[in-house]
Design a protein around this motif. Structure first.
Motif, PDB file in Angstrom:
ATOM      1  N   LEU A   6      27.907 -43.661 -10.187  1.00  0.00           N
ATOM      2  CA  LEU A   6      28.509 -43.723 -11.519  1.00  0.00           C
ATOM      3  C   LEU A   6      27.950 -44.880 -12.336  1.00  0.00           C
ATOM      4  O   LEU A   6      27.680 -44.743 -13.535  1.00  0.00           O
ATOM      5  N   LEU A   7      27.770 -46.029 -11.694  1.00  0.00           N
ATOM      6  CA  LEU A   7      27.241 -47.174 -12.421  1.00  0.00           C
ATOM      7  C   LEU A   7      25.803 -46.927 -12.869  1.00  0.00           C
ATOM      8  O   LEU A   7      25.432 -47.222 -14.009  1.00  0.00           O
ATOM      9  N   ARG A   8      24.988 -46.377 -11.983  1.00  0.00           N
ATOM     10  CA  ARG A   8      23.605 -46.087 -12.389  1.00  0.00           C
ATOM     11  C   ARG A   8      23.562 -45.021 -13.491  1.00  0.00           C
ATOM     12  O   ARG A   8      22.751 -45.111 -14.411  1.00  0.00           O
ATOM     13  N   GLN A   9      24.408 -44.028 -13.397  1.00  0.00           N
ATOM     14  CA  GLN A   9      24.446 -43.002 -14.438  1.00  0.00           C
ATOM     15  C   GLN A   9      24.757 -43.601 -15.804  1.00  0.00           C
ATOM     16  O   GLN A   9      24.299 -43.093 -16.834  1.00  0.00           O
ATOM     17  N   HIS A  10      25.518 -44.674 -15.826  1.00  0.00           N
ATOM     18  CA  HIS A  10      25.908 -45.292 -17.093  1.00  0.00           C
ATOM     19  C   HIS A  10      25.048 -46.503 -17.436  1.00  0.00           C
ATOM     20  O   HIS A  10      25.411 -47.307 -18.293  1.00  0.00           O
ATOM     21  N   GLY A  11      23.900 -46.640 -16.763  1.00  0.00           N
ATOM     22  CA  GLY A  11      22.942 -47.656 -17.143  1.00  0.00           C
ATOM     23  C   GLY A  11      23.128 -49.011 -16.507  1.00  0.00           C
ATOM     24  O   GLY A  11      22.449 -49.971 -16.883  1.00  0.00           O
ATOM     25  N   TYR A  12      24.017 -49.128 -15.516  1.00  0.00           N
ATOM     26  CA  TYR A  12      24.202 -50.395 -14.797  1.00  0.00           C
ATOM     27  C   TYR A  12      23.343 -50.349 -13.538  1.00  0.00           C
ATOM     28  O   TYR A  12      23.497 -49.451 -12.701  1.00  0.00           O
ATOM     29  N   PHE A  13      22.471 -51.324 -13.391  1.00  0.00           N
ATOM     30  CA  PHE A  13      21.605 -51.311 -12.210  1.00  0.00           C
ATOM     31  C   PHE A  13      22.314 -51.932 -11.018  1.00  0.00           C
ATOM     32  O   PHE A  13      22.681 -53.103 -11.010  1.00  0.00           O
ATOM     33  N   VAL A  14      22.504 -51.116  -9.998  1.00  0.00           N
ATOM     34  CA  VAL A  14      23.023 -51.570  -8.709  1.00  0.00           C
ATOM     35  C   VAL A  14      21.901 -51.377  -7.703  1.00  0.00           C
ATOM     36  O   VAL A  14      21.354 -50.276  -7.585  1.00  0.00           O
ATOM     37  N   PRO A  15      21.483 -52.408  -6.975  1.00  0.00           N
ATOM     38  CA  PRO A  15      20.354 -52.277  -6.054  1.00  0.00           C
ATOM     39  C   PRO A  15      20.686 -51.391  -4.869  1.00  0.00           C
ATOM     40  O   PRO A  15      21.856 -51.244  -4.478  1.00  0.00           O
ATOM     41  N   GLU A  16      19.647 -50.811  -4.286  1.00  0.00           N
ATOM     42  CA  GLU A  16      19.832 -49.935  -3.132  1.00  0.00           C
ATOM     43  C   GLU A  16      20.367 -50.688  -1.924  1.00  0.00           C
ATOM     44  O   GLU A  16      20.846 -50.081  -0.962  1.00  0.00           O
ATOM     45  N   GLY A  17      20.331 -52.022  -1.980  1.00  0.00           N
ATOM     46  CA  GLY A  17      20.805 -52.825  -0.853  1.00  0.00           C
ATOM     47  C   GLY A  17      22.261 -52.613  -0.491  1.00  0.00           C
ATOM     48  O   GLY A  17      22.684 -52.976   0.607  1.00  0.00           O
ATOM     49  N   VAL A  18      23.034 -52.004  -1.401  1.00  0.00           N
ATOM     50  CA  VAL A  18      24.447 -51.756  -1.073  1.00  0.00           C
ATOM     51  C   VAL A  18      24.572 -50.795   0.106  1.00  0.00           C
ATOM     52  O   VAL A  18      25.645 -50.724   0.740  1.00  0.00           O
ATOM     53  N   PHE A  19      23.504 -50.063   0.411  1.00  0.00           N
ATOM     54  CA  PHE A  19      23.552 -49.110   1.516  1.00  0.00           C
ATOM     55  C   PHE A  19      23.005 -49.686   2.827  1.00  0.00           C
ATOM     56  O   PHE A  19      22.964 -48.972   3.834  1.00  0.00           O
ATOM     57  N   GLU A  20      22.576 -50.942   2.807  1.00  0.00           N
ATOM     58  CA  GLU A  20      22.004 -51.535   4.016  1.00  0.00           C
ATOM     59  C   GLU A  20      22.995 -51.558   5.169  1.00  0.00           C
ATOM     60  O   GLU A  20      22.613 -51.453   6.335  1.00  0.00           O
TER      61      GLU A  20
END
Length: 560
Positions: free
Chosen positions: A128-142
């Motif tokens: 949802l954040l990426r869809q709305h233009g907020y960059f969340v790094p892929e590291g949240v899935f580490e």
């Protein structure tokens, strides 16, 4: 509302082959949108004014009695936004959604990757954040990977978690290895699930694999989503009621707009003058509907359909009718943009050039009156580029001297017509009209060239051949196989799918990191890319059963 006009919208009469037609096998009378849905008499009883008032009142009730009770850091709020989007009603709650996600992003920025532990919550927030233009790094899935940075195998037991990760992975940008692994792993698990058991739940999984949310149009998927959604949340019934009223109002708008487009197309007379060309105003309108999906853009949808129709007509002139000398004259006339140049053209080209010239001036005038900017030079240059690209292809195929795969693709991105669509979309929208943005738009930036790449490559896959052209306009797959004799068709197709994936990553990156343009324009670019699989998935009879089914449902079915 009488809908007798639907028969002429969907049906094209068998074309008459011109004496100078270049490709004798071009025409196939069965390749037409000739289905006629049943009329919906229930539309006659709708009172759109009352329905619109009821809808506005219901939206306010939800805002005041439902949404205000949601904690801005809660997982429930994320779920509610997800459902709003899937039901295609999120535009009613834009301010509320933006405020909520801004708070979610602030909380994430403070807590970092430790914000949330549940796979569903992390994946949904990420998407949802990426869809709305907020960059969340892929590291949240580490935290869900092992020492080899692979997704932990035990997660495969959590099918809903795999769905969430697969959905999140569709928003990847280039170089994100964890998301690439996540898509590969979750896709494999979900495919095995679908192949093993055919149950209701697996239909939802199958639809996720075939149509992940980020790469689909809620306009077409909303009704099926309700059939998959079985939670007993109290707010779901309110959302469903809003979706039902909204859908009914949209249907009324569609019918009214289709009537206006049909009237314009009939009075234009091109279908009578150019009897060999495609006659599919409804199909052209669907492109506009994708670009301008919100109900408020009725006028813009009508106006955008007009240049889209000319892309198809001019494409037919170049691919079917004109000799190389005639096509050269036509291109030169467009490049000069001088109405007196029409005298040098054959009669059939005179009509087309006059329509193009007058329509471009009319649209430019409307944009200037509404938004204070005259786009005539940008629109002219876009048409010049398109005709030049068409002429390059005509010379290639006329001489038998074929281009390299990359030469073909570079030219094919322009000849796809996407630049024409998006330039008109930009000016009709009227947001962000600055010298800088206009220069960017004129340069065919990635926000335009990425969906154009997706369209061109998808069109060139074996199952996406144009309903009339029978491959005479080239194929990236074939050129790739010519350059790489060791490639089988299957390997070449895999390379094409990989390039389509890369183009999606480029488009995602544009949406995340390059904020030159208004979000509505960005959404139009995304929606055009999302529309491509429906528009180019031909069956063995060169028909579009998936698109036909979706359009009939959109125009005539009730919301669940």
């Amino acid at each position: 509302m009488a809908l007798h006009f639907m028969s002429c919208i969907f049906a094209s009469r068998p074309p008459t082959v011109p004496a100078k037609a270049q490709h004798s096998e071009y025409f196939n009378p069965s390749n037409k949108w000739n289905f006629v849905p049943e009329e919906r008499s229930s539309l006659e009883v709708y009172k759109t004014g009352d329905l619109s008032t009821n809808l506005s009142e219901k939206v306010e009730v939800v805002k005041n009695e439902v949404w205000k009770t949601v904690d801005e850091s809660s997982f429930e709020g994320l779920c509610m936004i997800d459902v709003m989007q899937r039901l295609n009603i999120d535009y009613h709650f834009q301010d509320e959604i933006e405020t909520f996600l801004e708070k979610q992003y602030a909380n994430y920025s403070s807590a970092g990757s430790g914000y949330g532990n549940h796979i569903h919550e992390i994946a949904l927030r990420f998407r949802l954040l990426r869809q709305h233009g907020y960059f969340v790094p892929e590291g949240v899935f580490e935290k869900f990977t092992n020492k080899e940075r692979k997704i932990s195998p035990e997660l495969s037991k959590n099918i809903l978690g795999m769905v969430d990760i697969y959905e999140a992975s569709q928003l990847a940008v280039a170089g994100e290895d964890i998301l690439a692994e996540a898509e590969k792993f979750s896709g494999k698990v979900l495919k095995e699930k679908v192949d093993c058991i055919d149950s209701h739940g697996d239909q939802f999984v199958k639809r996720t694999l075939e149509h992940p949310f980020h790469k689909s149009l809620p306009l077409f998927t909303a009704r099926k989503f309700l059939g998959d959604f079985h939670d007993k949340n109290l707010w779901l019934s309110s959302f469903r009621e809003i979706a039902k009223m909204d859908f009914s109002l949209l249907q009324c708008s569609y019918h009214r707009e289709i009537g206006q487009i049909t009237k314009w197309w009939t009075e234009l007379g091109l279908a009578n003058e150019l009897v060999y060309a495609r006659n599919q105003p409804l199909k052209w309108y669907i492109w506009s509907l994708a670009c301008f999906a919100d109900r408020s853009f009725s006028e813009e949808r009508i106006e955008l359909t007009k240049p889209i129709s000319l892309i198809y007509i001019i494409d037919d002139i170049f691919d079917v009718y004109g000799t190389l000398d005639e096509l050269t004259l036509f291109t030169e006339a467009v490049c000069r943009w001088d109405i007196t140049a029409v005298e040098q053209l054959p009669d059939y080209m005179k009509t087309c050039f006059s329509v193009l010239y007058n329509l471009t001036n009319e649209i430019s005038s409307k944009v200037y009156q509404k938004h204070g900017w005259n786009p005539i030079h940008s629109l002219q240059n876009a048409w010049k580029s398109l005709c030049k690209a068409f002429l390059v292809e005509a010379k290639w195929f006329g001489s038998g001297k074929l281009p390299s795969a990359e030469e073909y693709l570079e030219n094919g991105i322009v000849s796809s017509g996407v630049h024409i669509v998006m330039v008109h979309t930009f000016f009709l929208l009227g947001e962000g009209l600055t010298e800088e943005n206009v220069q960017i738009i004129d340069g065919n930036p990635d926000i335009i060239s990425s969906p154009a790449t997706i369209l061109r490559l998808w069109d060139d896959l074996g199952n996406a051949q144009d309903e009339n052209q029978k491959g005479n306009d080239g194929s990236y797959v074939n050129y790739l196989m010519n350059e790489k004799p060791e490639y089988t068709r299957e390997v070449a197709r895999e390379r094409v799918m990989s390039k389509i994936s890369d183009a999606w990553k480029n488009l995602n990156q544009e949406c995340l990191f390059h904020k030159h343009f208004h979000p509505t324009f960005t959404k139009a670019s995304l929606n055009l890319a999302r529309m491509v699989p429906l528009m180019y998935s031909y069956d063995d009879r060169q028909s579009l059963p998936g698109l036909e089914e979706q359009v009939k449902s959109l125009l005539y079915d009730n919301f669940l």
